[in-house]
Design a protein around this motif. Structure first.
Motif, PDB file in Angstrom:
ATOM      1  N   ALA A 122       0.831  -1.195   0.000  1.00 43.53           N
ATOM      2  CA  ALA A 122       0.000   0.000   0.000  1.00 43.53           C
ATOM      3  C   ALA A 122       0.870   1.251   0.000  1.00 43.53           C
ATOM      4  O   ALA A 122       2.070   1.192   0.273  1.00 43.53           O
ATOM      5  CB  ALA A 122      -0.921  -0.003   1.221  1.00 43.53           C
TER       6      ALA A 122
ATOM      7  N   VAL B 160      -7.666  -2.918   5.135  1.00 44.43           N
ATOM      8  CA  VAL B 160      -7.230  -1.990   4.108  1.00 44.43           C
ATOM      9  C   VAL B 160      -7.343  -0.554   4.604  1.00 44.43           C
ATOM     10  O   VAL B 160      -8.401  -0.113   5.082  1.00 44.43           O
ATOM     11  CB  VAL B 160      -8.073  -2.158   2.823  1.00 44.43           C
TER      12      VAL B 160
ATOM     13  N   PHE C  97      -4.315   7.085   4.255  1.00 43.91           N
ATOM     14  CA  PHE C  97      -4.275   6.021   3.255  1.00 43.91           C
ATOM     15  C   PHE C  97      -4.409   6.609   1.864  1.00 43.91           C
ATOM     16  O   PHE C  97      -5.194   7.546   1.640  1.00 43.91           O
ATOM     17  CB  PHE C  97      -5.412   5.049   3.539  1.00 43.91           C
TER      18      PHE C  97
ATOM     19  N   TYR D  89      -0.482  -2.833   8.921  1.00 42.29           N
ATOM     20  CA  TYR D  89       0.604  -3.066   7.964  1.00 42.29           C
ATOM     21  C   TYR D  89       1.893  -3.260   8.764  1.00 42.29           C
ATOM     22  O   TYR D  89       2.209  -2.479   9.663  1.00 42.29           O
ATOM     23  CB  TYR D  89       0.738  -1.898   6.992  1.00 42.29           C
TER      24      TYR D  89
ATOM     25  N   ASP E  21      -4.049   0.675  -2.037  1.00 39.78           N
ATOM     26  CA  ASP E  21      -3.646  -0.659  -1.591  1.00 39.78           C
ATOM     27  C   ASP E  21      -3.843  -1.639  -2.739  1.00 39.78           C
ATOM     28  O   ASP E  21      -4.760  -1.479  -3.551  1.00 39.78           O
ATOM     29  CB  ASP E  21      -4.513  -1.047  -0.380  1.00 39.78           C
TER      30      ASP E  21
END
Length: 124
Positions: free
Chosen positions: A35, A105, A47, A111, A50
């Protein structure tokens, strides 16, 4: 241990494009999603995009949909972020991340591995 190294950042004018790369090395594992996140000055990490191990599933933040494309190299250990129609608000340090096994996600705590980041600056 897994090392992630980003490259491709730089200075670009609004409306321009850049392509970021992230190469994974070190201990290999069976499969992992990768990602991109970013952190703008004075803001929280957010974010961006991904991609799953096989590359068949991709996810994007609403702010970059239609402008950014995440992809994996044929060897699976490289991920790219192609960015077009860049805006000044895209200015940030961009981080590559990898998740071994389950990840939620877009939730950075899920992560496992992170790169050092590469600076992207978009001038008006």
């Amino acid at each position: 241990q897994v090392q992630l190294v980003e490259s491709g950042g730089g200075l670009v004018q609004a409306g321009g494009s850049l392509k970021l790369s992230c190469a994974a090395s070190g201990r290999t594992f069976n499969s992992y999603a990768m990602a991109w996140f970013r952190r703008a000055p004075g803001k929280e990490r957010e974010f961006v995009a991904d991609i799953n191990w096989g590359g068949g599933n991709t996810y994007y933040a609403d702010s970059v949909k239609g402008r950014f494309t995440i992809s994996r190299g044929s060897a699976k250990n490289t991920v790219y972020l192609e960015m077009i129609s860049l805006k000044p608000e895209d200015t940030a340090v961009y981080y590559c991340a990898a998740a071994e096994g389950f990840r939620q996600v877009g939730v950075h705590s899920t992560y496992n591995y992170w790169g050092q980041g590469t600076q992207v600056t978009v001038s008006p």
